[in-house]
Design an enzyme around this catalytic site. Structure first.
Site, PDB file in Angstrom:
ATOM      1  N   PHE A 264       3.086   4.449  12.710  1.00 38.09           N
ATOM      2  CA  PHE A 264       3.696   4.584  11.416  1.00 38.09           C
ATOM      3  C   PHE A 264       5.236   5.296  11.771  1.00 38.09           C
ATOM      4  O   PHE A 264       5.227   6.506  12.299  1.00 38.09           O
ATOM      5  CB  PHE A 264       3.232   5.476  10.222  1.00 38.09           C
ATOM      6  CG  PHE A 264       3.824   5.344   9.023  1.00 38.09           C
ATOM      7  CD1 PHE A 264       3.600   3.955   8.396  1.00 38.09           C
ATOM      8  CD2 PHE A 264       4.363   6.153   8.498  1.00 38.09           C
ATOM      9  CE1 PHE A 264       4.191   3.941   7.061  1.00 38.09           C
ATOM     10  CE2 PHE A 264       4.999   6.222   7.303  1.00 38.09           C
ATOM     11  CZ  PHE A 264       4.743   4.893   6.456  1.00 38.09           C
TER      12      PHE A 264
ATOM     13  N   ASP B  95      -3.529  11.525  12.126  1.00 33.08           N
ATOM     14  CA  ASP B  95      -3.183  11.036  10.854  1.00 33.08           C
ATOM     15  C   ASP B  95      -4.122  10.079  10.227  1.00 33.08           C
ATOM     16  O   ASP B  95      -4.556   9.008  10.772  1.00 33.08           O
ATOM     17  CB  ASP B  95      -2.029  10.124  10.893  1.00 33.08           C
ATOM     18  CG  ASP B  95      -1.371   9.987   9.438  1.00 33.08           C
ATOM     19  OD1 ASP B  95      -1.915   9.785   8.639  1.00 33.08           O
ATOM     20  OD2 ASP B  95       0.012   9.650   9.479  1.00 33.08           O
TER      21      ASP B  95
ATOM     22  N   TYR C 299      -3.094   8.834  -1.819  1.00 35.85           N
ATOM     23  CA  TYR C 299      -2.655   7.821  -3.059  1.00 35.85           C
ATOM     24  C   TYR C 299      -3.250   6.599  -2.608  1.00 35.85           C
ATOM     25  O   TYR C 299      -2.889   5.609  -3.273  1.00 35.85           O
ATOM     26  CB  TYR C 299      -1.173   7.974  -3.417  1.00 35.85           C
ATOM     27  CG  TYR C 299      -0.356   7.960  -2.163  1.00 35.85           C
ATOM     28  CD1 TYR C 299      -0.170   6.864  -1.513  1.00 35.85           C
ATOM     29  CD2 TYR C 299       0.248   9.114  -1.747  1.00 35.85           C
ATOM     30  CE1 TYR C 299       0.673   6.881  -0.198  1.00 35.85           C
ATOM     31  CE2 TYR C 299       1.237   9.308  -0.690  1.00 35.85           C
ATOM     32  CZ  TYR C 299       1.604   8.035  -0.016  1.00 35.85           C
ATOM     33  OH  TYR C 299       2.099   8.223   1.073  1.00 35.85           O
ATOM     34  N   LYS C 300      -3.877   6.556  -1.499  1.00 35.78           N
ATOM     35  CA  LYS C 300      -4.354   4.884  -1.141  1.00 35.78           C
ATOM     36  C   LYS C 300      -5.922   5.119  -1.478  1.00 35.78           C
ATOM     37  O   LYS C 300      -6.159   4.770  -2.807  1.00 35.78           O
ATOM     38  CB  LYS C 300      -4.446   4.823   0.115  1.00 35.78           C
ATOM     39  CG  LYS C 300      -2.802   4.940   0.909  1.00 35.78           C
ATOM     40  CD  LYS C 300      -2.666   4.817   2.265  1.00 35.78           C
ATOM     41  CE  LYS C 300      -1.484   5.144   3.210  1.00 35.78           C
ATOM     42  NZ  LYS C 300      -0.250   4.190   2.493  1.00 35.78           N
TER      43      LYS C 300
ATOM     44  N   ARG D  71      -0.330  -7.699   4.442  1.00 39.74           N
ATOM     45  CA  ARG D  71      -1.365  -7.044   4.681  1.00 39.74           C
ATOM     46  C   ARG D  71      -2.176  -6.977   3.408  1.00 39.74           C
ATOM     47  O   ARG D  71      -1.422  -6.925   2.312  1.00 39.74           O
ATOM     48  CB  ARG D  71      -0.990  -5.396   4.702  1.00 39.74           C
ATOM     49  CG  ARG D  71      -0.220  -5.061   6.060  1.00 39.74           C
ATOM     50  CD  ARG D  71      -0.127  -3.558   6.399  1.00 39.74           C
ATOM     51  NE  ARG D  71       0.469  -2.811   5.303  1.00 39.74           N
ATOM     52  CZ  ARG D  71       0.648  -1.293   5.243  1.00 39.74           C
ATOM     53  NH1 ARG D  71       0.146  -0.684   6.104  1.00 39.74           N
ATOM     54  NH2 ARG D  71       0.926  -0.820   4.127  1.00 39.74           N
TER      55      ARG D  71
END
Length: 413
Positions: free
Chosen positions: A134, A211, A236-237, A385
């Site tokens: 990321f 992570d 928040y996922k 995705r």
């Protein structure tokens, strides 16, 4: 809800409504706000749906705890970073109490964790990262390496395969202070073997920072059992804590006495209200806190974590694997003949909870799908995705989304 290898699945025989009827987690979809717009939401790996109980909790927070309680409410707010951290650790991280706090954004906590990890090996001068990880992770690692005078080294990625212990062992050595890795790759959804890779890092005498942003809440994690050093992740996922919700930081208890917080603040002090001229860090993982905790975000995390805990991570994982296998089988039937490919590992046990498709006109496809009420996620240069959140994504919803994507793929813009 285990299924055979996706290569053996017959898309024609898959009945989405029958799968929903047999789904032990189906009731949790009613716990989240699911309206008709968008018709299909396949971006839960970016932002989860809103739990109804969170909205009720926030209403109480604003109308009662703040509006009526005023500053008196800090009597119970002050301990939320650790309380919520312990609940999160127990429910989704495999972490005993006293090792997890919920505090700042993922980026801020990752910055802290990298500095703290490097400080645990002061005699070493290398920081290892995974190439293609990321972007923010790479940017933060570069900044920490520059600030601490470390040399940055890179593990070469092998998409769509996850990083392995052998990959890390080939780069980490006697000069490596710490290694930063993502458990689930944000591009391919490749799932690494946390235990094996951690062991490889430790064999080199280094410290690992994980992570967990694309993993926790959808993939079982066992930080204590597998010997992890530090870990961070967003909420928040798959934890459905809402936009900008605070992240979490885990630090193994064996490191606490030597943890150095590069952003020392009053909430990380031994006596929060002493206002002492010298910063004396708090004992334990609380020393990694800095400023005033974001109370609304903390209670939103707490409700999201409790929802996952109620469902059980093992059951969540079972459904996640079946959802991704369903999506892969449908993609192979309907999209691969049109020039698309599945850019995620073929084995469901080696995937996180999203599926990545690569093909012509990906950006246009996502834009047109969104206009049709099917929300997916585009990543450069040609990736789509599909984020499948087990608590909210139904098989009928996914089936409808795959139908729309296949239809649009046959009619390029």
């Amino acid at each position: 809800m285990s299924e055979p290898d996706p290569d053996l699945l017959d898309p024609e025989a898959m009945d989405a409504h029958a799968l929903d009827a047999a789904d032990p987690l189906a009731r949790f979809r009613r716990e989240l706000v699911v309206d008709d717009d968008p018709v299909v939401y396949l971006d839960g790996n970016s932002l989860g749906r809103a739990p109804r109980r969170t909205l009720e909790r926030l209403d109480r927070l604003y109308r009662q705890e703040w509006a009526v309680g005023l500053i008196r409410s800090w009597e119970h707010w002050v301990d939320l970073p650790e309380q919520v951290g312990d609940e999160l650790g127990a429910a989704v991280l495999g972490a005993a109490a006293g090792q997890t706090v919920v505090a700042d954004s993922t980026s801020v906590l990752l910055y802290k964790a990298l500095h703290a990890a490097a400080a645990l090996r002061p005699d070493r001068d290398e920081l290892v990262v995974l190439g293609g990880d990321f972007p923010t992770d790479a940017h933060l690692a570069t900044a920490v390496a520059r600030a601490r005078g470390l040399r940055l080294r890179t593990v070469a990625p092998r998409p769509p395969e996850p990083v392995t212990a052998a990959d890390v062992a080939a780069v980490a050595g006697p000069r490596t202070a710490c290694v930063l890795l993502s458990l689930v790759d944000y591009r391919s959804a490749a799932l690494a073997d946390l235990a094996a890779v951690t062991a490889a890092v430790h064999a080199a005498g280094a410290v690992v920072v994980w992570d967990l942003s694309h993993a926790a809440g959808a993939v079982p994690v066992h930080l204590d059992r597998d010997g992890a050093d530090l870990a961070v992740g967003c909420t928040y996922k798959y934890l459905n804590a809402g936009p900008g919700a605070p992240a979490y930081l885990y630090a193994a208890a064996r490191h606490h006495d030597r943890l150095v917080n590069p952003v020392p603040g009053w909430f990380g002090a031994a006596d929060v209200f002493a206002m002492a001229p010298e910063h004396v860090p708090a004992p334990g993982v609380r020393r990694m806190l800095s400023g005033t905790p974001p109370v609304p975000g903390l209670v939103a995390v707490q409700e999201g974590v409790r929802l996952v805990a109620e469902a059980g991570v093992a059951a969540v994982r079972d459904k996640s694997v079946l959802l991704t296998r369903f999506a892969v089988a449908r993609a192979r039937r309907d999209l691969v003949p049109l020039g698309w490919r599945v850019a995620s590992p073929p084995d469901g046990s080696r995937r996180g909870s999203h599926v990545v498709l690569a093909g012509p006109g990906a950006e246009s496809l996502v834009r047109r799908a969104t206009a049709r009420g099917v929300v997916a996620d585009f990543r450069h240069p040609d990736l789509v995705r599909l984020g499948l959140s087990p608590l909210s994504t139904s098989f009928a919803e996914l089936s409808l989304g795959m139908d729309v994507l296949a239809e649009l793929a046959t009619t390029p813009a």
